[in-house]
Design an enzyme around this catalytic site. Structure first.
Site, PDB file in Angstrom:
ATOM      1  N   CYS A 110      27.865   6.454 -18.514  1.00 37.82           N
ATOM      2  CA  CYS A 110      26.677   7.224 -18.878  1.00 37.82           C
ATOM      3  C   CYS A 110      26.869   8.159 -20.069  1.00 37.82           C
ATOM      4  O   CYS A 110      25.886   8.744 -20.533  1.00 37.82           O
ATOM      5  CB  CYS A 110      26.190   8.029 -17.683  1.00 37.82           C
ATOM      6  SG  CYS A 110      25.953   7.034 -16.203  1.00 37.82           S
TER       7      CYS A 110
ATOM      8  N   HIS B  42      21.960  16.692 -18.449  1.00 41.33           N
ATOM      9  CA  HIS B  42      22.167  15.341 -17.906  1.00 41.33           C
ATOM     10  C   HIS B  42      21.194  15.121 -16.754  1.00 41.33           C
ATOM     11  O   HIS B  42      20.526  14.096 -16.706  1.00 41.33           O
ATOM     12  CB  HIS B  42      23.615  15.195 -17.454  1.00 41.33           C
ATOM     13  CG  HIS B  42      23.997  13.804 -17.074  1.00 41.33           C
ATOM     14  ND1 HIS B  42      23.801  12.730 -17.922  1.00 41.33           N
ATOM     15  CD2 HIS B  42      24.553  13.300 -15.942  1.00 41.33           C
ATOM     16  CE1 HIS B  42      24.241  11.621 -17.337  1.00 41.33           C
ATOM     17  NE2 HIS B  42      24.692  11.943 -16.121  1.00 41.33           N
TER      18      HIS B  42
ATOM     19  N   HIS C 275      17.121   6.861 -16.075  1.00 42.92           N
ATOM     20  CA  HIS C 275      18.514   6.999 -16.488  1.00 42.92           C
ATOM     21  C   HIS C 275      18.916   5.706 -17.199  1.00 42.92           C
ATOM     22  O   HIS C 275      18.993   4.642 -16.590  1.00 42.92           O
ATOM     23  CB  HIS C 275      19.397   7.245 -15.265  1.00 42.92           C
ATOM     24  CG  HIS C 275      20.789   7.668 -15.608  1.00 42.92           C
ATOM     25  ND1 HIS C 275      21.304   7.598 -16.893  1.00 42.92           N
ATOM     26  CD2 HIS C 275      21.800   8.160 -14.830  1.00 42.92           C
ATOM     27  CE1 HIS C 275      22.555   8.035 -16.881  1.00 42.92           C
ATOM     28  NE2 HIS C 275      22.874   8.379 -15.652  1.00 42.92           N
TER      29      HIS C 275
END
Length: 422
Positions: free
Chosen positions: A179, A313, A350
């Site tokens: 990520c 995030h 995401h």
């Protein structure tokens, strides 16, 4: 040696919030949420049947010149998105590359792991045996050249495809750190310019987990919510999946002159850290997150009272959000009451390895428009002195901001950006 300044002269993305920065700005301004029922595969039986997909009409009309690339895209969604993005901006990209000596250019890609096409293979299996499975894989994987492999694509495929459009470059690197991949790609490219090893760096990122294999895997980990994605909410229950391809262009002061561009955004600094705690969860102390943020602020030489906003995030998972907030609180101390924090993953999902490039573009667009994007689904905020805007965007001139991304394995990255227009 004096560190060279790094400027951002372009950033474009293809995501569920639209194709290009102008479309992204409209979506952010209107608080558009792209969560819809999954269309790419049948989600029947899955606990979460929604995601933030790039609508197929955004890709309509796009044709590959070689059948090999078409076959690759059939089995690799992130390559399909990447190729469509490059096709849209091909003339601008090619012209920009041509302004620089080859040895002063570079490409850094932040990539996701390759998708294993479970459904496609299953449809090809003629006999229920190991031999039958092997034959099916061999059939699907018939495009197996130095350029592309339809199942197990080499990591340099994406940079190679770009170089077919622009020609050779002086430097090329691929980064796969889950990520934080494309966030780290931005940091790595910036480091090349800061060290006076390049004047022009093209940073790309692309990923999608909207396939059966990845979706089921993430579901098994328990990180996908069965409800709404609620970053920083006490009752948060997980992330919503998204997909994206994007790029940004970083240049030195010499690069600005070559392109005849005015100063707009400056990448002041970055910070990296590694938790080394667990492959699928962050260190619950948040030490690594804190370290990455501190490093970015120190490199940028930012006074905390001048920090306006942090694009966090904020995955909406139980393991991330409170850890992230507490780490930020420790870093900023008494300045917390003046700093806005939000996550936009509730509206675009995401995007895993492409999360960094999309959220970097979100940050730049927010700074340009003078808004702090709201935490759309935030109902019961985690108690914190930090400012967590709810439901509606907050009008604010953002002069200095951070964007942060953290990854499986505890690979953390933070970027510090300055708006030179205000």
């Amino acid at each position: 040696m004096t560190r060279k300044a790094v400027y951002v002269v372009a950033c474009e993305t293809l995501s569920a919030l639209g194709f290009g920065s102008e479309a992204l700005k409209i979506s952010l301004r209107e608080n558009y949420c792209a969560v819809e029922p999954i269309a790419q595969f049948c989600p029947e039986g899955l606990t979460q049947q929604h995601a933030c997909e790039v609508k197929q009409e955004m890709l309509s009309g796009f044709q590959f010149k070689e059948s090999m690339w078409h076959d690759t895209a059939l089995h690799d969604r992130k390559f399909e998105l990447w190729a469509a993005l490059l096709e849209r901006y091909q003339s601008t990209i090619t012209e920009t590359f041509s302004q620089f000596p080859k040895n002063r250019t570079g490409i850094v890609m932040g990539l996701g792991a390759n998708a294993f096409p479970v459904q496609g293979i299953a449809l090809q299996v003629k006999e229920p045996s190991a031999s039958g499975l092997y034959k099916a894989i061999e059939l699907i994987n018939q495009v197996n050249t130095q350029k592309g492999n339809t199942i197990f694509n080499h990591a340099d495929l994406y940079a190679h495809y770009l170089q077919e459009l622009v020609g050779p470059v002086g430097y090329s690197k691929n980064i796969l750190t889950a990520c934080s991949s494309s966030t780290q790609a931005i940091a790595f490219a910036a480091a090349r310019i800061m060290a006076d090893e390049a004047d022009f760096m093209f940073v790309g990122g692309t990923d999608s987990i909207l396939n059966q294999f990845a979706y089921i895997s993430f579901g098994k980990l328990g990180v996908l919510t069965e409800q709404q994605c609620r970053p920083f909410d006490v009752n948060r229950s997980g992330a919503i999946a998204g997909e994206c391809a994007g790029f940004t262009v970083l240049v030195s002061e010499e690069g600005l002159k070559r392109l005849n561009k005015r100063e707009k955004f400056q990448l002041l600094g970055f910070g990296n850290s590694l938790d080394a705690f667990k492959i699928t969860a962050p260190d619950p102390t948040g030490h690594g997150v804190e370290t990455a943020i501190r490093k970015s602020l120190e490199m940028a030489d930012i006074q905390l009272e001048n920090l306006d906003y942090i694009n966090a995030h904020g995955t909406g998972t139980r393991s991330n959000d409170e850890v992230e907030l507490r780490a930020i609180e420790r870093v900023v101390g008494d300045a917390a009451e003046k700093i806005h924090v939000s996550s936009t993953k509730d509206r675009h999902g995401h995007c895993i390895a492409a999360a960094g490039i999309l959220e970097f573009n979100v940050l730049l667009c927010s700074m340009e428009m003078g808004i702090v994007p709201a935490n759309l689904n935030l109902e019961k905020p985690i108690p914190t002195p930090l400012l967590l805007p709810q439901h509606e965007n907050h009008e604010k001139n953002i002069h200095i901001a951070l964007t942060t991304n953290f990854a499986f394995g505890g690979v953390n990255c933070s970027l510090a950006v300055k708006n030179l227009s205000i």
